[in-house]
Design a protein around this motif. Structure first.
Motif, PDB file in Angstrom:
ATOM      1  N   THR A 172     -10.873   0.298 -16.659  1.00 26.64           N
ATOM      2  CA  THR A 172     -10.573   0.572 -18.066  1.00 26.64           C
ATOM      3  C   THR A 172     -11.414  -0.316 -18.969  1.00 26.64           C
ATOM      4  OG1 THR A 172      -8.325   1.190 -17.457  1.00 26.64           O
ATOM      5  CG2 THR A 172      -8.712   0.688 -19.775  1.00 26.64           C
ATOM      6  N   ASN A 174     -14.344  -1.667 -18.341  1.00 27.23           N
ATOM      7  CA  ASN A 174     -15.739  -1.204 -18.307  1.00 27.23           C
ATOM      8  C   ASN A 174     -15.929   0.074 -19.123  1.00 27.23           C
ATOM      9  OD1 ASN A 174     -16.735  -3.335 -16.778  1.00 27.23           O
ATOM     10  ND2 ASN A 174     -16.200  -2.328 -14.848  1.00 27.23           N
ATOM     11  N   LYS A 175     -14.952   0.979 -19.090  1.00 31.81           N
ATOM     12  CA  LYS A 175     -15.036   2.200 -19.888  1.00 31.81           C
ATOM     13  C   LYS A 175     -15.022   1.873 -21.376  1.00 31.81           C
ATOM     14  CE  LYS A 175     -13.022   5.490 -16.655  1.00 31.81           C
ATOM     15  NZ  LYS A 175     -11.863   6.340 -16.354  1.00 31.81           N
ATOM     16  N   LEU A 176     -14.175   0.922 -21.765  1.00 34.32           N
ATOM     17  CA  LEU A 176     -14.107   0.519 -23.164  1.00 34.32           C
ATOM     18  C   LEU A 176     -15.422  -0.107 -23.620  1.00 34.32           C
ATOM     19  CD1 LEU A 176     -10.497  -0.959 -23.398  1.00 34.32           C
ATOM     20  CD2 LEU A 176     -11.354   1.119 -24.512  1.00 34.32           C
ATOM     21  N   ASN A 178     -18.401   0.501 -22.403  1.00 34.84           N
ATOM     22  CA  ASN A 178     -19.427   1.551 -22.457  1.00 34.84           C
ATOM     23  C   ASN A 178     -19.273   2.422 -23.701  1.00 34.84           C
ATOM     24  OD1 ASN A 178     -20.738   0.726 -20.138  1.00 34.84           O
ATOM     25  ND2 ASN A 178     -19.485   2.019 -18.808  1.00 34.84           N
ATOM     26  N   LYS A 179     -18.041   2.640 -24.179  1.00 33.89           N
ATOM     27  CA  LYS A 179     -17.805   3.457 -25.372  1.00 33.89           C
ATOM     28  C   LYS A 179     -18.299   2.744 -26.623  1.00 33.89           C
ATOM     29  CE  LYS A 179     -14.055   6.392 -23.915  1.00 33.89           C
ATOM     30  NZ  LYS A 179     -12.685   6.848 -24.147  1.00 33.89           N
ATOM     31  N   LYS A 180     -18.234   1.415 -26.635  1.00 29.96           N
ATOM     32  CA  LYS A 180     -18.682   0.643 -27.783  1.00 29.96           C
ATOM     33  C   LYS A 180     -20.193   0.687 -27.956  1.00 29.96           C
ATOM     34  CE  LYS A 180     -14.855  -2.563 -28.212  1.00 29.96           C
ATOM     35  NZ  LYS A 180     -14.449  -3.963 -28.199  1.00 29.96           N
ATOM     36  N   GLU A 181     -20.924   0.876 -26.901  1.00 26.74           N
ATOM     37  CA  GLU A 181     -22.391   0.844 -26.941  1.00 26.74           C
ATOM     38  C   GLU A 181     -22.974   2.090 -27.473  1.00 26.74           C
ATOM     39  OE1 GLU A 181     -23.706  -0.126 -23.012  1.00 26.74           O
ATOM     40  OE2 GLU A 181     -22.844  -2.102 -23.106  1.00 26.74           O
TER      41      GLU A 181
END
Length: 181
Positions: A172, A174-176, A178-181
């Motif tokens: 979770t 790591n997913k968060l 990646n979404k910020k980038e």
């Protein structure tokens, strides 16, 4: 340092002799017990490792200590290992032998990490699940890992299977990121 191919050849040769006499498991248990002894008994291990001790003296000690405990072929094999000055590689020889036995019986051994001790029925269920998944007989060594919040982590033949809260939290996170980038 002894060449790993030499260690493999020794293990394979002993495996073939044990298989021929139908003693694969019996010899495995005796070799494991001997390994446990030399890991725990510093005096014996140092005596066997010392290049200053005569092989005949070492052979006599091994025969006196283990002739009534192990089969004659195991005592002979241990003496051969000592004579060839391979006692420091005994654990590697044993590990290779165990791998050959496991392959012969289609067994995979793994470590099962849990935050608390599982009941025998739960352990058996997990072994059955992974036996079907990997098409092998599975034997787990259960290891208590207090760092696991909940769930389990399994390592079988170098493959990691993680079903823990820790891994879900990491996923979770790591997913968060990646979404910020």
């Amino acid at each position: 340092m002894v060449d790993s191919s030499y260690i493999s050849k020794i293990s394979e040769g002993f495996f073939l002799a044990a298989k021929e006499s139908n003693n694969l498991i019996k010899y495995q248990e005796q070799l494991r017990f001997f390994n446990w002894i030399i890991e725990k008994d510093d005096a014996l291990r140092n005596f066997l490792l010392s290049p200053f001790n005569d092989f005949k003296d070492q052979e006599k000690v091994i025969s006196n200590l283990f002739s009534n405990l192990f089969s004659a072929k195991i005592v002979l094999f241990i003496n051969l290992i000592i004579e060839k000055r391979l006692i420091s590689s005994f654990k590697d020889i044993l590990d290779n032998y165990i791998k050959l036995v496991n392959n012969e019986f289609n067994v995979a051994r793994g470590n099962l990490y849990t935050p608390f001790k599982l009941q025998n029925k739960q352990l058996a269920t997990l072994q059955d699940i992974f036996a079907k998944k990997l098409n092998k007989n599975i034997v787990f060594k259960q290891i208590i890992d207090k760092s696991l919040i909940a769930g389990i982590k399994i390592i079988i033949d170098g493959s990691l299977y993680e079903y823990s809260i820790n891994s879900k939290l990491d996923e979770t996170y790591n997913k968060l990121l990646n979404k910020k980038e």
